[in-house]
Design an enzyme around this catalytic site. Structure first.
Site, mmCIF file in Angstrom:
data_model
loop_
_atom_site.group_PDB
_atom_site.id
_atom_site.type_symbol
_atom_site.label_atom_id
_atom_site.label_comp_id
_atom_site.label_asym_id
_atom_site.label_seq_id
_atom_site.Cartn_x
_atom_site.Cartn_y
_atom_site.Cartn_z
ATOM 1 C CE LYS A 84 46.873 44.715 25.801
ATOM 2 N NZ LYS A 84 47.174 45.847 26.510
ATOM 3 C CD GLU A 129 40.940 42.538 42.536
ATOM 4 O OE1 GLU A 129 40.637 43.097 41.313
ATOM 5 O OE2 GLU A 129 41.957 41.750 42.512
ATOM 6 C CB CYS A 189 45.128 38.004 40.973
ATOM 7 S SG CYS A 189 46.266 36.513 40.789
ATOM 8 C CD GLU A 245 47.202 49.556 28.846
ATOM 9 O OE1 GLU A 245 47.481 48.331 28.863
ATOM 10 O OE2 GLU A 245 46.158 50.200 28.761
ATOM 11 N NE ARG A 246 47.407 49.875 34.336
ATOM 12 C CZ ARG A 246 46.380 49.619 35.506
ATOM 13 N NH1 ARG A 246 46.856 49.862 36.412
ATOM 14 N NH2 ARG A 246 45.336 48.945 34.992
#
Ligand code: NAD
Length: 501
Positions: free
Chosen positions: A175, A385, A283, A178-179
Site C-alpha cells: 500500500k 520534524e 528521513c 497515495e500522494r
C-alpha cells in the site's frame, strides 16, 4: 483525467463498485492535479488476499535460486526502464531527476541483496546433539506480508520491503503513499514481467481505511510500515494487537555535530546536499547542525550563508536545480508554519525561504532554503520534524553537550559527526543514542546488506529493514530435532548400509 488503479490479481478495478473513492495526485511543479488515484477498501483487500493465498504456496515451493532469478530479471528490467521511472517518480514527488534515480538505485541495491537469497536462507545444523540426534533449523516464509510506505521514497522503500519478502517466499501486498502512487504500480508490473507469478506482488491504494483493513486482516502475517512517528506507533500497536509481526519506522530529526577541527568547507558542501537535497524530504536528511564552540559556529555560519544563497531551486526536470518543489500545498504550508514558529520562539532566521516564487510556476509547491541560528533544545521547532528545506544551527559549548543533544531528542534515526579526531569520533559513535551514525558521512544510510533502522520514536518494533535483519523479519524459524535409529521395526537391528556392489 488519468486514473491510477490498484494492481491486484485478476485485472483492473477502476470500475468496481467496491472501490469508488479517489484521491488527487498533484504535479508539484505546477501545483495542479494531474491524476486521480483509486482509494481501496476492505473488499478490495479481500480480493488481493485471496489471490495472494492462492499464489503463495507455489512460490514458497519454488526453489530459492529460481526465486532469485526473478529478482535478477527484475533488477535488469528496472535498469532498462530507469529514465522513464525516474521521470514518473519526479513528476509526482517533485524531487529532481538525479534524486529520483538515486531513489530507484538505492532500492535496486536491496534487490541485488535479494538475488543472494539462497545463501541468506541457509539454516543452522548441529550434528550429534544427543545420541544419534541431529538438529537443524530452517527459515520459512510467513505467508502474506504487507508494506505501507511513505511518499518520500516511492521506489526505494517499497523495494526494501518486497525485495526481501518476496525472495524469502512470501506473497506481498503493497500500500504505497497515495500522494505518488504511480512508480510502485510500475514496479509491480515489472515484477510480473520478470516472472513473479500473479498474486505474488499486488498494489492496493488507499488511506487510513485501507491501512486499517491491512492491520486487521487475519491472513496477513507481517506488516512493514515507514512514515511519520504517530502513525508508525498507531500501526505498530494495532498490528501487534492483531497478532502480527510489525516493524514501523517513523520520523527523524538528525543532527550533524561539527567539531572545531572539522574541515568546514567539506561540512558546508555536505550540508548543502544533506539539509536541502530533495527539499529536505528525507528521513536521513541533516536538518540540525551542532557546531561545538562559538568560534566553530561563527565560522560555519559565515560559510553556510553564501552556499545557501547559491542553491538553485527549480522544477524537478531542471538538471541544474539542487532541489525541486515539496510534495503538496499542505506540506508547503506546514513547513512555512514551522519557520514562523521558529521566529516566534526567538530563533534567529538568517535566511528566509518563505514566499519563494519560481517564474512560470507560481502555483508550484516551492520553498526557498532557510537557515536558523541560535536554536535551542527547548524550542518546539527543534523538537519536531519539519521535513523541509530548513537548516537549524544549535550551538553546543562542548563535546559532552553535542553527544547529549541527539541522545536526548525524541527521534534517533541518524546522526553524523565531522571531525579529524579518531578518538572523538569513536567515543561519539559508541555513546550517542541514535540508530545510524556517520563519521564524516552526512547521510549514513547503511548499504543494502547491512540493515536500516533508527532508535526511540524513529522505529517501533525491534527488527530493522533489509540485510539479514530483513530476512529475519520476513521469515520464521522452524527447528527440527531428528533421530534415525539404526534398527528395523521389530528390533532385530538388521539395517545394512547399502553398497554399490
Ligand atoms: P505518513 O505517515 O503521512 O504516511 C505514511 C503512510 O501511512 C502512507 O502510506 C499513508 O497513506 C498512511 N497513512 C496516512 N495517514 C494515516 C492514518 N491516519 N492512519 C493510517 N495510515 C495512514 O508519512 P509521509 O508524509 O508519507 O512520509 C514522511 C514521513 O515518513 C516523515 O515523518 C519521514 O521522516 C518518515 N520516513 C521515515 C523513514 C524511516 O525509515 N525512518 C523513511 C522515510 C520516511
Amino acid at each position: 483525467m488519468r486514473v491510477i488503479d490498484h494492481m491486484v490479481a485478476g485485472g483492473q478495478t477502476a470500475t468496481d463498485a467496491a472501490s469508488t473513492r479517489q484521491g488527487d495526485v498533484f504535479d508539484p511543479n505546477s501545483g495542479q492535479v494531474q491524476a486521480r488515484v483509486m482509494l481501496g477498501d476492505a473488499a478490495l483487500l479481500e480480493r488481493a488476499v485471496a489471490a495472494a493465498q492462492a499464489a503463495q504456496p507455489g512460490w514458497a515451493a519454488t526453489n530459492p535460486q529460481r526465486r532469485a532469478r526473478v529478482m535478477f530479471r527484475f533488477k535488469e528490467l528496472v535498469e532498462q526502464n530507469m529514465d522513464a521511472l525516474a521521470h514518473l517518480l519526479s513528476s509526482e514527488h517533485g524531487k529532481v531527476i538525479a534524486d529520483a534515480k538515486g531513489d530507484i538505485q538505492r532500492g535496486l541495491e536491496v534487490i541485488e541483496f535479494a538475488c543472494g537469497i539462497p545463501h541468506a536462507l541457509k539454516g543452522e545444523y548441529t550434528q550429534g546433539a544427543g545420541p544419534g540426534i541431529d538438529v537443524y533449523s530452517m527459515r520459512m516464509p510467513l505467508g502474506i506480508g504487507a508494506g505501507i510506505t511513505p511518499f518520500n521514497f516511492p521506489a526505494m522503500i517499497p523495494m526494501w520491503m518486497f525485495g526481501v519478502a518476496i525472495a524469502c517466499g512470501n506473497a506481498f501486498i503493497l500500500k504505497p503513499s497515495e500522494r505518488d502512487p504511480s512508480v510502485p504500480v510500475r514496479l509491480a508490473e515489472l515484477m510480473r514481467e520478470a516472472g513473479a507469478p500473479e498474486g505474488i506482488l499486488q498494489v492496493v491504494h488507499g488511506d487510513k481505511a485501507m491501512v486499517d483493513a491491512i492491520l486487521d486482516h487475519p491472513a496477513i502475517g507481517a506488516v512493514s510500515f515507514v512514515g511519520s512517528s504517530d502513525i508508525a506507533h498507531y500501526v505498530y500497536r494495532r498490528g501487534v494487537e492483531a497478532g502480527k509481526r510489525v516493524q514501523a519506522m517513523g520520523g527523524a530529526k538528525n543532527h550533524g555535530i561539527v567539531m572545531p577541527d572539522a574541515d568546514l568547507d567539506q561540512v558546508v558542501a555536505d550540508l548543502s546536499g544533506a539539509a536541502f537535497g530533495s527539499a529536505g524530504e528525507r528521513c536521513m536528511a541533516l536538518p540540525v547542525v551542532v557546531p561545538v564552540g562559538d568560534k566553530t559556529a561563527d565560522a560555519l555560519r559565515e560559510k553556510l550563508i553564501p552556499a545557501i544563497d547559491a542553491l538553485r531551486v527549480g522544477v524537478s526536470t531542471d538538471a541544474q536545480a539542487h532541489y525541486g518543489p515539496v510534495v503538496n500545498a499542505a506540506h508547503k504550508r506546514r513547513v512555512e508554519d514551522w519557520i514562523q514558529t521558529g521566529v516566534d520562539e526567538g530563533a534567529e532566521l538568517v535566511v528566509d525561504g518563505r514566499g519563494f516564487k519560481l517564474q512560470g510556476y507560481e502555483e508550484g509547491f516551492f520553498i526557498g532554503p532557510s537557515l536558523f541560528d541560535r536554536v535551542t533544545p527547548q524550542m518546539q521547532s527543534y523538537k519536531e520534524e519539519i521535513f523541509g528545506p530548513v537548516l537549524q544551527i544549535v550551538r553546543a559549548p562542548d563535546f559532552e553537550t553535542a553527544v547529549r543533544l541527539p541522545s536526548e531528542h525524541q527521534y534517533g534515526n541518524g546522526v553524523a559527526i565531522f571531525t579529524r579526531n579518531g578518538h572523538a569520533a569513536r567515543e561519539f559513535a559508541a555513546r550517542v543514542e541514535v540508530g545510524m551514525v556517520g563519521i564524516n558521512v552526512p547521510i549514513p544510510v547503511p548499504v543494502a546488506y547491512h540493515s536500516f533502522g533508527g532508535w526511540k520514536r524513529s522505529a517501533f518494533g525491534d527488527v530493522n529493514q533489509h540485510g539479514m535483519e530483513g530476512v529475519r523479519f520476513w521469515t520464521k524459524v522452524k527447528t527440527v530435532t531428528q533421530r534415525w535409529p539404526d534398527g528395523s521395526p521389530d528390533g532385530s537391528n538388521t539395517f545394512v548400509i547399502p553398497t554399490m556392489a
